[in-house]
Design a protein around this motif. Structure first.
Motif, PDB file in Angstrom:
ATOM      1  N   GLY A   1     -15.213  -4.948  -1.185  1.00 25.49           N
ATOM      2  CA  GLY A   1     -14.907  -6.288  -0.694  1.00 25.49           C
ATOM      3  C   GLY A   1     -13.408  -6.554  -0.654  1.00 25.49           C
ATOM      4  N   LEU A   2     -12.666  -6.031  -1.627  1.00 21.77           N
ATOM      5  CA  LEU A   2     -11.200  -6.183  -1.615  1.00 21.77           C
ATOM      6  C   LEU A   2     -10.597  -5.486  -0.400  1.00 21.77           C
ATOM      7  N   ARG A   3     -11.122  -4.296  -0.097  1.00 17.21           N
ATOM      8  CA  ARG A   3     -10.642  -3.566   1.079  1.00 17.21           C
ATOM      9  C   ARG A   3     -10.860  -4.400   2.352  1.00 17.21           C
ATOM     10  N   GLU A   4     -12.032  -4.978   2.455  1.00 15.50           N
ATOM     11  CA  GLU A   4     -12.354  -5.772   3.645  1.00 15.50           C
ATOM     12  C   GLU A   4     -11.489  -7.023   3.735  1.00 15.50           C
ATOM     13  N   LEU A   5     -11.262  -7.686   2.599  1.00 11.01           N
ATOM     14  CA  LEU A   5     -10.409  -8.881   2.596  1.00 11.01           C
ATOM     15  C   LEU A   5      -8.977  -8.547   2.989  1.00 11.01           C
ATOM     16  N   CYS A   6      -8.472  -7.430   2.506  1.00 10.55           N
ATOM     17  CA  CYS A   6      -7.112  -7.015   2.879  1.00 10.55           C
ATOM     18  C   CYS A   6      -7.030  -6.763   4.383  1.00 10.55           C
TER      19      CYS A   6
ATOM     20  N   LEU B   1       9.110  19.079  -3.988  1.00 15.10           N
ATOM     21  CA  LEU B   1       8.509  19.226  -2.662  1.00 15.10           C
ATOM     22  C   LEU B   1       7.129  19.878  -2.750  1.00 15.10           C
ATOM     23  N   ARG B   2       6.993  20.861  -3.626  1.00 14.56           N
ATOM     24  CA  ARG B   2       5.675  21.492  -3.790  1.00 14.56           C
ATOM     25  C   ARG B   2       4.665  20.501  -4.359  1.00 14.56           C
ATOM     26  N   LEU B   3       5.074  19.725  -5.372  1.00 16.05           N
ATOM     27  CA  LEU B   3       4.168  18.740  -5.976  1.00 16.05           C
ATOM     28  C   LEU B   3       3.772  17.676  -4.958  1.00 16.05           C
ATOM     29  N   ALA B   4       4.735  17.178  -4.187  1.00 17.40           N
ATOM     30  CA  ALA B   4       4.434  16.168  -3.176  1.00 17.40           C
ATOM     31  C   ALA B   4       3.436  16.701  -2.152  1.00 17.40           C
ATOM     32  N   LYS B   5       3.635  17.933  -1.721  1.00 19.80           N
ATOM     33  CA  LYS B   5       2.737  18.538  -0.745  1.00 19.80           C
ATOM     34  C   LYS B   5       1.317  18.639  -1.298  1.00 19.80           C
ATOM     35  N   LYS B   6       1.193  19.013  -2.573  1.00 19.58           N
ATOM     36  CA  LYS B   6      -0.136  19.144  -3.181  1.00 19.58           C
ATOM     37  C   LYS B   6      -0.815  17.792  -3.343  1.00 19.58           C
ATOM     38  N   LEU B   7      -0.046  16.755  -3.671  1.00 23.22           N
ATOM     39  CA  LEU B   7      -0.617  15.413  -3.788  1.00 23.22           C
ATOM     40  C   LEU B   7      -1.064  14.885  -2.431  1.00 23.22           C
ATOM     41  N   VAL B   8      -0.264  15.131  -1.417  1.00 21.28           N
ATOM     42  CA  VAL B   8      -0.622  14.699  -0.060  1.00 21.28           C
ATOM     43  C   VAL B   8      -1.882  15.421   0.419  1.00 21.28           C
ATOM     44  N   ASP B   9      -1.929  16.725   0.182  1.00 19.75           N
ATOM     45  CA  ASP B   9      -3.074  17.506   0.647  1.00 19.75           C
ATOM     46  C   ASP B   9      -4.371  17.114  -0.064  1.00 19.75           C
ATOM     47  N   ALA B  10      -4.266  16.618  -1.294  1.00 22.33           N
ATOM     48  CA  ALA B  10      -5.450  16.337  -2.094  1.00 22.33           C
ATOM     49  C   ALA B  10      -5.928  14.888  -2.006  1.00 22.33           C
ATOM     50  N   THR B  11      -5.163  14.011  -1.326  1.00 26.34           N
ATOM     51  CA  THR B  11      -5.485  12.580  -1.312  1.00 26.34           C
ATOM     52  C   THR B  11      -5.385  12.020   0.106  1.00 26.34           C
ATOM     53  N   PHE B  12      -5.557  10.688   0.203  1.00 27.36           N
ATOM     54  CA  PHE B  12      -5.403   9.988   1.480  1.00 27.36           C
ATOM     55  C   PHE B  12      -3.948   9.926   1.924  1.00 27.36           C
TER      56      PHE B  12
ATOM     57  N   VAL C   1     -13.593   3.935  -1.362  1.00 31.27           N
ATOM     58  CA  VAL C   1     -12.653   2.891  -0.948  1.00 31.27           C
ATOM     59  C   VAL C   1     -11.249   3.501  -0.957  1.00 31.27           C
ATOM     60  N   THR C   2     -10.588   3.466   0.185  1.00 31.05           N
ATOM     61  CA  THR C   2      -9.261   4.066   0.283  1.00 31.05           C
ATOM     62  C   THR C   2      -8.188   2.984   0.231  1.00 31.05           C
ATOM     63  N   PRO C   3      -7.297   3.048  -0.740  1.00 31.65           N
ATOM     64  CA  PRO C   3      -6.208   2.057  -0.804  1.00 31.65           C
ATOM     65  C   PRO C   3      -5.103   2.392   0.192  1.00 31.65           C
ATOM     66  N   ASP C   4      -4.180   1.470   0.355  1.00 29.01           N
ATOM     67  CA  ASP C   4      -2.995   1.721   1.175  1.00 29.01           C
ATOM     68  C   ASP C   4      -1.887   2.359   0.346  1.00 29.01           C
ATOM     69  N   ILE C   5      -1.867   2.015  -0.934  1.00 35.99           N
ATOM     70  CA  ILE C   5      -0.877   2.542  -1.871  1.00 35.99           C
ATOM     71  C   ILE C   5      -1.602   2.872  -3.169  1.00 35.99           C
ATOM     72  N   LEU C   6      -1.253   3.985  -3.780  1.00 29.40           N
ATOM     73  CA  LEU C   6      -1.821   4.372  -5.068  1.00 29.40           C
ATOM     74  C   LEU C   6      -0.680   4.746  -6.006  1.00 29.40           C
ATOM     75  N   THR C   7      -0.769   4.290  -7.251  1.00 29.19           N
ATOM     76  CA  THR C   7       0.235   4.657  -8.244  1.00 29.19           C
ATOM     77  C   THR C   7      -0.395   5.551  -9.300  1.00 29.19           C
ATOM     78  N   THR C   8       0.387   6.514  -9.782  1.00 33.13           N
ATOM     79  CA  THR C   8      -0.124   7.510 -10.708  1.00 33.13           C
ATOM     80  C   THR C   8       0.973   7.912 -11.680  1.00 33.13           C
TER      81      THR C   8
END
Length: 405
Positions: free
Chosen positions: A210-215, A86-97, A245-252
């Motif tokens: 351009g990929l963002r706009e096409l999506c 839960l702490r890690l998830a909160k930090k990832l959410v706070d630091a990203t989109f 450019v902000t994605p809808d989903i990011l994998t890490t």
């Protein structure tokens, strides 16, 4: 009484499935950017476990997090949650989109979750016809059958029977090739902001925008595979931040655990709701040990000092490679960003990246390849200038060895 097992490289050939061909040496100890083998020989590590060891070997923050959590709680399963996750998830959410996080054990699992999610999102919001995924030639997204098929290297997915369908491949950095494929049947575009295994090829800013706009135009989701580029490797916490450019989903994954297996999929609340209870899961995903280590990695890396240091180290790498190339004339260019760099072999040495990789090991340096034409470097983000320069001296000797035949 059980006889002591004699651990040698020959034992690998006796007991391991032969899908790998590891080097003859066996490392036994690491500290920072240095590694020692069974014979006590020291190596400088410019490989980082393929962009995994983000803080080098045995970083005190990670060691302390692991030891502390190991005396508390190792595993629960996802019938229960746990504090480190839960702490890690909160930090990832706070630091990203992102607003929601799903944990797993690897980059392939993070991508598998992302690809299942885009299909489920499309089915829930549209209909069964909207299931096509657009990916790119030379891309790499993992070794599960779904992810290796989305990946753009057929040699990895051929030979295992019928492949998952509704997956097409465009040309990286060629927006027109995407326009020729995208339609109302497209549910997602999947892209690495810098292609890793494909040769350390950065995405053009205009291409990714351009990929963002096409999506947006075709009601499709944009997925950024940041398994290799993420967690500080390009001088930002995630590479999308370099592009605006902000994605809808990011994998890490990879650098996220600094060497401890952990992966994550990040997305928004609206998209995440389509993975309802029971639609996907991972027995070990989000376990307390992995999340405690990853939390320490994020806390250490996501600071101005470390992120700015990554770009300073890039400049030193490029300076040293330019000096080597001025003498030996083996590279056409150096591509990449931060601590993910690829020295591209020129026409005279094309196809010989493995020779440079092997010669480097002969001279006490761990490097990587990215295909047959690129020598890849993905060291610790906090490698020191002294370690870089010492490693580059060794690499210069390796280059001279190859050039002299």
């Amino acid at each position: 009484m059980t006889a002591e097992i004699q651990v040698t490289r020959a034992l690998f050939d006796d007991v391991m499935v032969p899908n790998y061909a590891p080097a003859k040496l066996i490392p036994v100890k690491g500290q920072g950017a240095r590694v020692w083998d069974q014979e006590g020989r020291e190596y400088i590590d410019f490989a980082g476990g393929i962009a995994v060891s983000s803080l080098g070997h045995c970083h005190p923050a990670l060691v302390n997090a692991l030891k502390t959590q190991a005396e508390k709680l190792w595993h629960l399963s996802n019938v229960l949650t746990n504090e480190p996750a839960l702490r890690l998830a909160k930090k990832l959410v706070d630091a990203t989109f992102a607003e929601k996080v799903y944990f797993c054990n690897s980059g392939a699992e993070a991508n598998e979750a992302a690809f299942k999610l885009v299909r489920r999102w499309a089915l829930d919001n549209f209909d069964e016809s909207k299931q096509e995924i657009i990916s790119f030639g030379k891309s790499f997204h993992g070794r599960t059958f779904f992810t290796v098929t989305v990946g753009g290297q057929a040699s990895y997915s051929d030979g295992f029977g019928p492949k998952p369908g509704a997956i097409v491949h465009a040309e990286f950095n060629n927006l027109d090739s995407v326009k020729a494929l995208i339609s109302d049947k497209t549910c997602a575009i999947v892209v690495e902001p810098i292609q890793g295994e494909g040769g350390i090829i950065p995405g053009d800013a205009a291409f990714l925008k351009g990929l963002r706009e096409l999506c947006d135009q075709h009601n499709a989701l944009l997925v950024f595979d940041e398994v290799q580029t993420g967690v500080g490797r390009t001088g930002q916490l995630y590479a999308y931040m370099n592009y605006g450019v902000t994605p809808d989903i990011l994998t890490t994954a990879k650098s996220l655990g600094g060497g401890f297996p952990v992966g994550a999929m990040l997305t928004t609340t609206a998209i995440a709701q389509h993975l309802k209870v029971g639609t996907h899961g991972s027995t070990y995903g989000g376990n307390p040990l992995a999340c405690a280590v990853a939390e320490a990695a994020i806390d250490t890396i996501n600071t101005p000092e470390v992120l700015e240091g990554v770009l300073k180290n890039e400049a030193i790498f490029r300076e040293c490679l330019a000096t080597i190339n001025a003498e030996h004339k083996v590279f056409a260019e150096v591509r990449g960003k931060g601590m993910l760099l690829g020295a591209v072999l020129n026409e005279q040495y094309k196809g010989r990246s493995r020779e440079f990789f092997l010669a480097a090991a002969d001279h006490g340096l761990f490097a990587l390849v990215a295909g047959t034409d690129v020598v890849r470097f993905a060291p610790s983000l906090v490698i020191t200038e002294a370690e870089i320069r010492e490693g580059m001296k060794r690499f210069a000797s390796a280059v001279a060895q190859v050039v002299k035949g």
